[in-house]
Design a protein around this motif. Structure first.
Motif, PDB file in Angstrom:
ATOM      1  N   MET A 141      -8.074   6.006  -4.289  1.00 32.39           N
ATOM      2  CA  MET A 141      -7.043   6.945  -3.866  1.00 32.39           C
ATOM      3  C   MET A 141      -6.026   7.167  -4.984  1.00 32.39           C
ATOM      4  SD  MET A 141      -6.739   5.694   0.086  1.00 32.39           S
ATOM      5  CE  MET A 141      -5.119   6.246   0.449  1.00 32.39           C
ATOM      6  N   VAL A 154      -3.710  -6.054   2.048  1.00 32.46           N
ATOM      7  CA  VAL A 154      -5.144  -5.928   2.296  1.00 32.46           C
ATOM      8  C   VAL A 154      -5.642  -7.183   3.011  1.00 32.46           C
ATOM      9  CG1 VAL A 154      -7.407  -5.757   1.203  1.00 32.46           C
ATOM     10  CG2 VAL A 154      -5.537  -4.350   0.382  1.00 32.46           C
ATOM     11  N   ILE A 201       0.837  -1.191   0.000  1.00 31.98           N
ATOM     12  CA  ILE A 201       0.000   0.000   0.000  1.00 31.98           C
ATOM     13  C   ILE A 201       0.877   1.249   0.000  1.00 31.98           C
ATOM     14  CG2 ILE A 201      -1.717   1.265   1.330  1.00 31.98           C
ATOM     15  CD1 ILE A 201      -2.628  -1.478   2.462  1.00 31.98           C
ATOM     16  N   ASP A 220      -9.924  -2.793  -1.444  1.00 31.04           N
ATOM     17  CA  ASP A 220      -9.241  -2.684  -2.735  1.00 31.04           C
ATOM     18  C   ASP A 220      -9.750  -1.457  -3.471  1.00 31.04           C
ATOM     19  OD1 ASP A 220      -7.541  -4.786  -2.553  1.00 31.04           O
ATOM     20  OD2 ASP A 220      -8.751  -6.183  -3.721  1.00 31.04           O
ATOM     21  N   LEU A 253       1.325   4.290  -2.995  1.00 25.48           N
ATOM     22  CA  LEU A 253       1.125   5.713  -2.737  1.00 25.48           C
ATOM     23  C   LEU A 253       2.429   6.496  -2.914  1.00 25.48           C
ATOM     24  CD1 LEU A 253      -1.351   5.288   0.187  1.00 25.48           C
ATOM     25  CD2 LEU A 253      -1.811   6.471  -1.952  1.00 25.48           C
ATOM     26  N   VAL A 303      -6.338   3.598   6.844  1.00 28.34           N
ATOM     27  CA  VAL A 303      -5.946   2.221   6.524  1.00 28.34           C
ATOM     28  C   VAL A 303      -4.813   1.745   7.431  1.00 28.34           C
ATOM     29  CG1 VAL A 303      -4.916   0.784   4.736  1.00 28.34           C
ATOM     30  CG2 VAL A 303      -6.713   2.391   4.146  1.00 28.34           C
ATOM     31  N   VAL A 305     -13.738   6.649  -0.928  1.00 23.31           N
ATOM     32  CA  VAL A 305     -12.620   6.024  -0.224  1.00 23.31           C
ATOM     33  C   VAL A 305     -13.063   5.618   1.178  1.00 23.31           C
ATOM     34  CG1 VAL A 305     -10.312   6.395   0.695  1.00 23.31           C
ATOM     35  CG2 VAL A 305     -10.923   7.342  -1.528  1.00 23.31           C
ATOM     36  N   TYR A 350      -4.840   7.093   3.882  1.00 24.58           N
ATOM     37  CA  TYR A 350      -3.729   6.227   4.311  1.00 24.58           C
ATOM     38  C   TYR A 350      -3.755   6.064   5.821  1.00 24.58           C
ATOM     39  CZ  TYR A 350       0.999   4.469   4.974  1.00 24.58           C
ATOM     40  OH  TYR A 350       2.070   3.710   5.333  1.00 24.58           O
ATOM     41  N   LEU A 402      -8.485   1.847  -2.043  1.00 26.50           N
ATOM     42  CA  LEU A 402      -7.090   2.116  -2.382  1.00 26.50           C
ATOM     43  C   LEU A 402      -6.954   2.531  -3.837  1.00 26.50           C
ATOM     44  CD1 LEU A 402      -5.592  -0.807  -0.324  1.00 26.50           C
ATOM     45  CD2 LEU A 402      -5.250   1.629   0.103  1.00 26.50           C
ATOM     46  N   LYS A 452      -4.616  12.104   0.146  1.00 25.64           N
ATOM     47  CA  LYS A 452      -4.518  10.658   0.349  1.00 25.64           C
ATOM     48  C   LYS A 452      -3.987  10.332   1.726  1.00 25.64           C
ATOM     49  CE  LYS A 452      -5.972  10.598  -3.682  1.00 25.64           C
ATOM     50  NZ  LYS A 452      -6.217  12.040  -3.637  1.00 25.64           N
ATOM     51  N   MET A 458      -0.666  -4.873  -3.516  1.00 32.06           N
ATOM     52  CA  MET A 458      -1.375  -4.557  -2.278  1.00 32.06           C
ATOM     53  C   MET A 458      -2.181  -5.736  -1.740  1.00 32.06           C
ATOM     54  SD  MET A 458      -2.601  -0.653  -2.945  1.00 32.06           S
ATOM     55  CE  MET A 458      -3.812  -0.956  -4.217  1.00 32.06           C
ATOM     56  N   ILE A 466     -13.221   1.842   2.704  1.00 33.06           N
ATOM     57  CA  ILE A 466     -12.371   1.405   3.817  1.00 33.06           C
ATOM     58  C   ILE A 466     -13.223   0.789   4.925  1.00 33.06           C
ATOM     59  CG2 ILE A 466     -10.869   2.207   5.677  1.00 33.06           C
ATOM     60  CD1 ILE A 466      -9.775   4.298   3.739  1.00 33.06           C
TER      61      ILE A 466
END
Lengths: 510, 689
Positions: A329, A476, A80, A323, A84, A256, A310, A253, A326, A249, A472, A314
């Motif tokens: 994002m 995840v 992840i 998924d 980013l 998450v 988003v 982030y 992310l 983001k 990712m 989440i």
């Protein structure tokens, strides 16, 4: 790659570039900044190529803890963070190019601020120490203040004041929560360890709310979103690109990385709050976007609506939702960044963001119109572009969590089409209303390269998102393993059907 | 492998023509796109014929991974079975002919490469839709054709009406997509897959299951089918979501023929047929499909009887015919629905292209009140339109010969009766009455256009043409010219010898590029019904041909052959009645229409204004949305959040004034820096303690 501190080097390159910029001429600073960001991008590509998909959870780890220090220089990335980081590294050279001629005063300082911000942003994704994370997280705002406050538009002071006030409030609460957490773990600030710590349920709620205060502002979620339109409108083009592309983001982030895995029970308990605020955001800000007259404000409001996809993803507590969140994002980073660049292109020519001053740009700027159309469609979530993949997954996840949530959020695809297409109509279609707008030249080489690169990425992510999902996937999965036990129940719960009636079966067998 | 070429050649051509644009030039762009389409056409027919002959079997060609997320597996893949094969020939044939037709029709347009690129892009998306193996790829094609439709309706983007129509089409379709999306999410939740064959396989086992939706427990299959059907309603312009289709006539006429008659708008019907085993598990869902289809068939036919714009008449006719296809699907006659889709594609494309040829001859005039007597001026167009009219009204004699609609439309009406339910009876009655209206408005169109005396002189467009010719102007001041291949020279002999009503204008027949497609489609309109009925609807042939790709019910097909004679003859009888009314009103007693308007003014206004749907939606959705947006912005963001939030905070602090003064003097950055550094220092201190 063992022993080669690639993450530290990624962080160091922009800092060195920033210092060099301060001692260079205006033109020298431009070239230094471009070289530094491109070098960092090259290193990033190397990083991605060396990353082992499905390998250990944390890779490229570095740890340096001086005896006297209360926290450590602990770096490391998972999939992840990798994605980013790549997004940030990819957008930076484009931002430098977008500022090439648009910024005329104090160029060395401007470039230095940008490079410093790059370090802070990617530092956020790489930090494995709680306080290192906090420092990167908050310090990244300083260059942004400066960029808006010094190189911004007419109302820049008000905008930066708002930005500052909101983020400060959130940060203080988050800091208090972090201090409490380290007290609980007896001074351990190592994030992978914190991730495995089970905080008491009672405390989780308070900690969650404290982190929420900070992340919700960064996201931004309704009703703490009003700093965003002002900040975007006043920021120079490249500032908007980074703001929309990367800074927004950080909130996602944070959710998450911290809220979800560290406080899974609180997350499940308070999911209704997220759902409610996200639904309001989608409908409310979409409608507000519909009536904007300023291009940047319109796109800023649309960002609030998109970021709500988003948050619902989440907190859907399932694979598709996460998924999707992310990917939204990543795709929003590309698409809204590109849309702000598109605004910047015509702002540089006419020095107004007023939608009504434009019109009929398809005539004199066909290449621009084509790319703008692509990004408009990506923003609307047309399949085949990046926007669709994220939105679709996030909504699929939302439906599994709650039909109310999915029903409300899916209205976003109607409203989103309405405000984006109307914007496109007024800018690129119709007749040329003003002679100066009709005389604007089409994209130059620099602009074409920037927008073309993002367009390629948007299509790549839309047609073959596997490249982005694969790194990712395992992370995840780890996240899901942590949160699924406390996931709230779905409201669908289909019962098994009964076997078809005999006569129907007979007819089917004909 | 051929399928991959069929689908991707048009995409390739669209990219070449679109990106090459002005560098490439008109001819190259036209050659590339048209060539690609004819190649696809040539590759498609053998597949279709193979299915007819029974030598082809259903196949799947994987292309690329797409979205993999947990148990959600979505791949790019091309699936070909008999249902797809039908769509392949429809799409590639009409598209190729429309490409060719556009050579003539768009000859004078400034942005031809763009036009042809859009057309090919549309074809690609439509082919992706019909070859989809999973719901998400179908959605890709679905949205892709929506994009192409948006771009082509708004092709003349300097016209505000074209932009408004394009936007409306996209957004109304998005309302349908809202349902479609929820349907996909729900289907995935229930079945754990979006693969169409897997869903259809598992669907019968889910009959009778219940599911939670928005706080209610409802029948699972009914919910899923209705959500998906909302999507179909959007794309196929069914009652409620139909408002975009008539406006879509703002696009160039070849676009109307291809997208808004023959292919895209039938995507909804295709979807219901593709998912027919799923719909069959819910009696409620099929009832909804039947009812909406029948209501649309009736509604659109009534509106079609009073429109004056030639394209709008045909547009409402399309809407009405789509209603027929839906209620056929609703009563379980999927074979008949697909058959009507197939024949309709030919005769409706023909009618549109014929109308385009008329418009072309009449210098962009679309109002039939300014036509008349064109039979002798443009005889080839006339005969083509005649073939289309005979096909749509369903002229034919059982067991001897019939035009295309005779087989497909009558099969639908018969199927509704044979269904034997109350709703089936209702659909039958509506179907028969709508057939009367169909016959009436089709002949009205023919009589107004081709018979009677010329009424051209009163047309502004014609006046414009004459004026232009008189002053020796070119088309430079007429950028949206759809092309004008006609002689606009006034008679040299002087005005007094000019035939009455013509204003001295001479319509000319269209060039061969336009006439060849008309000719080929005429062949389809005349023969498609008779030639293919055996495989599409007749009990034994159809069972082999469809081979499970639609839920073909041989039981229903057999019942259709044992209907009372009066039921079988009903569509034919009303067709003749419709013809006679039109003949009476528009040839013999031309004062009838005016007397009708005088006597039933309210009814006329109601129909002319399309049942006031647009006004209703504007009042209920569009205006409130904008008003609400303003309210949220001014009262919500600025009036509440900012006022009590950041602005209030500044005011509340006692040193507010001082702070503001400092802020304005630019000290903010110092503050920001100091405070953040202070925070960092506090953290350090707290840890080091």
């Amino acid at each position: 790659m063992t022993g080669f501190p690639i993450l530290s080097i990624l962080l160091a390159v922009p800092v060195i570039g920033a210092i060099a910029c301060l001692f260079a001429s205006a033109n020298g600073a431009r070239w230094i900044a471009l070289a530094a960001t491109l070098l960092d991008l090259a290193l990033g590509i190397l990083l991605w190529s060396q990353y082992q998909v499905g390998g250990p959870q944390w890779q490229f780890q570095e740890l340096w803890r001086p005896d006297y220090a209360p926290f450590a220089w602990a770096l490391g990335i998972d999939g992840i963070a990798l994605m980013l980081t790549m997004l940030s590294l990819f957008l930076m050279p484009i931002c430098i190019l977008a500022s090439w001629t648009a910024i005329e005063k104090r160029v060395p300082e401007y470039m230095a601020a940008f490079l410093a911000m790059e370090t802070m942003m990617i530092g956020v994704f790489m930090a494995q120490d709680l306080f290192l994370f906090y420092i990167f997280f908050e310090a990244g705002l300083i260059p942004m203040f400066l960029i808006i406050g010094i190189w911004g538009g007419a109302e820049r002071i008000y905008a930066s004041y708002k930005f500052f006030l909101y983020t400060l409030l959130g940060s203080v609460l988050m800091l208090v929560a972090m201090l409490w957490m380290t007290g609980f773990t007896h001074g351990d600030t190592y994030i992978p360890k914190l991730l495995a710590t089970d905080f008491p349920k009672q405390a989780q709620t308070w900690l969650w709310l404290a982190f929420f205060a900070s992340f919700a502002v960064k996201m931004p979620m309704w009703p703490v979103h009003t700093w965003l339109p002002d900040a975007h409108v006043q920021a120079p083009t490249a500032g908007s690109v980074i703001l929309a592309g990367v800074l927004l983001k950080l909130g996602g982030y944070g959710f998450v990385r911290f809220s979800l895995p560290m406080f899974p029970d609180a997350s499940a308990q308070l999911a209704w709050l997220i759902y409610g605020l996200s639904l309001v955001a989608i409908v409310y800000t979409s409608l507000v976007a519909l009536v904007q007259r300023d291009m940047k404000k319109l796109i800023a409001y649309s960002s609030v609506a998109h970021m709500a996809f988003v948050t619902i993803g989440i907190f859907a507590f399932n694979r598709q939702g996460l998924d999707g969140a992310l990917i939204v994002m990543l795709s929003h980073g590309l698409v809204s960044g590109a849309l702000f660049l598109c605004v910047g292109v015509i702002y540089d020519r006419l020095h107004t963001r007023e939608i009504d001053r434009y019109g009929g740009l398809s005539n004199n700027m066909p290449a621009y119109a084509l790319l703008f159309m692509l990004f408009t469609m990506a923003s609307v979530g047309l399949p085949g572009t990046a926007g669709f993949v994220g939105e679709f997954l996030s909504l699929t996840g939302a439906y599994r969590a709650s039909t109310w949530l999915a029903f409300g959020a899916t209205t976003g695809i109607i409203l989103g089409a309405a405000y984006m297409l109307w914007l496109y109509w007024r800018v690129a279609f119709g007749t040329s209303r003003n002679a100066d707008a009709a005389a604007m030249p089409d994209l130059n080489g620099r602009e074409l390269v920037s927008l073309g690169a993002i367009a390629a990425a948007v299509l790549w992510m839309g047609i073959y998102p596997e490249s982005f999902l694969a790194p990712m996937r395992k992370d995840v999965g780890a996240l899901l393993a942590r949160v699924t036990p406390s996931a709230p129940p779905s409201d669908s719960r289909p019962t098994p059907g009964h076997a078809p009636a005999p006569h129907a079966a007979a007819e089917g067998a004909h | 492998m051929n399928v991959v070429l069929i689908v991707f050649l048009p995409l390739l051509a669209a990219i070449v023509a679109g990106l090459g644009n002005r560098m490439l030039g008109n001819t190259a762009a036209k050659l590339v796109t048209t060539g690609a389409l004819f190649a696809s056409l040539a590759l498609s027919w053998p597949i279709f014929l193979g299915f007819l002959a029974g030598t082809q079997h259903s196949q799947l060609y994987p292309v690329l991974h797409w979205i993999h997320s947990g148990d959600l597996d979505v791949d790019w893949a091309l699936r070909v079975d008999s249902l797809t094969a039908v769509m392949l020939v429809v799409v590639t044939t009409v598209s190729a002919l429309v490409h060719l037709y556009s050579w003539g029709y768009m000859a004078e347009d400034d942005s031809q490469p763009r036009f042809f690129a859009y057309l090919s892009l549309f074809t690609f998306a439509m082919l992706m839709l019909v070859t989809a193996d999973n719901l998400v790829q179908m959605f890709f094609g679905w949205e892709g054709v929506g994009l192409a439709s948006y771009l082509l309706i708004g092709f003349w983007y300097h016209k505000p009406s074209a932009n408004a129509a394009a936007m409306k089409a996209f957004i109304v379709n998005r309302v349908g997509d809202f349902g479609f999306s929820l349907g996909i999410f729900g289907t995935f939740l229930v079945f754990g897959t979006v693969s169409i064959p897997a869903i259809l396989h598992a669907a019968p086992g889910m009959a009778g299951s219940t599911i939670g939706f928005l706080g209610h427990r409802v029948d699972t299959m009914t919910l899923l089918c209705i959500l998906l059907f909302i999507g179909a309603c959007g794309k196929s312009a069914q009652l409620g979501l139909h408002t975009w289709l008539p406006d879509a006539m703002e696009g160039p006429t070849p676009v109307s023929a291809l997208i808004h008659a023959a292919t895209m708008v039938t995507a909804g019907v295709f979807m219901v047929c593709r998912l027919s085993p799923m719909f069959e598990t819910s009696a409620t869902a099929t009832a909804v499909v039947t009812f909406v289809g029948a209501a649309t068939a009736l509604f659109a036919a009534t509106v079609g009887t009073v429109q004056n714009d030639i394209k709008r008449v045909i547009a409402y006719s399309t809407c009405s015919q789509l209603g027929y296809m839906f209620f056929a699907a609703g009563v379980g006659a999927y074979g008949a629905a697909m058959f009507h889709l197939f024949t309709h594609a030919f005769f409706k494309a023909l009618l549109f292209l014929g109308a385009g040829s008329v418009i072309h001859a009449m210098h962009h005039e679309q109002d039939m009140r300014f036509y008349g007597g064109l039979r002798k001026e443009i005889p080839l167009t006339f005969w083509a339109m005649m073939a289309g009219t005979l096909a749509i009204t369903g002229v034919g004699v059982e067991g001897v010969f019939g035009f295309a609609g005779f087989y497909s439309k009558d099969a639908i009406i018969e199927a509704a009766y044979a269904k034997g339910t109350t709703l089936g009876g209702f659909a039958f009655a509506v179907g028969v009455f709508a057939a009367l209206l169909t016959s009436f408005y089709s002949w009205r169109l023919m009589f107004l256009t081709f018979w009677g005396k010329p009424r051209w002189a009163a047309s502004e467009h014609i006046q414009h043409a004459l004026h232009e010719a008189h002053h020796g102007h070119g088309h430079d001041d007429h950028p949206d010219a759809e092309d004008a291949g006609h002689d606009t020279r006034p008679h040299e002999a002087g005005a007094e010898q000019v035939p009455a009503g013509t204003g001295g204008y001479h319509p000319h027949e269209s060039p061969w590029t336009m006439l060849v497609p008309l000719g080929l489609l005429s062949v389809g309109a005349v023969l498609a019904g008779m030639a293919f009925a055996r495989w599409f609807i007749h009990p034994e042939g159809a069972l082999h041909f469809w081979a499970g790709s639609v839920a073909f019910s041989a039981h229903l097909a057999e019942r259709m052959e044992e209907l009372p004679l009066i039921v079988k003859l009903a569509p034919g009888i009303v067709m003749v009645i419709g013809f006679l009314i039109a003949l009476q009103a528009y040839i013999r007693r031309t004062d009838w229409p005016k007397r009708f308007v005088d006597q039933y003014g309210l009814l006329y206004a109601f129909l002319l204004n399309k049942w006031y749907f647009d006004e209703l939606y504007d009042a209920v959705f569009v205006r409130p949305a904008v008003r609400l947006g303003r309210f949220f912005w001014k009262r919500g963001d600025e009036g509440t959040i900012d006022r009590f939030g950041p602005d209030g905070a500044a005011a509340a602090v006692q040193v507010g004034n001082v702070l503001t003064a400092r802020l304005q003097s630019g000290y903010l950055y110092t503050y920001a820096l100091v405070m953040l550094l202070g925070l960092a220092a506090a953290a350090t201190w707290a840890m080091a303690r």
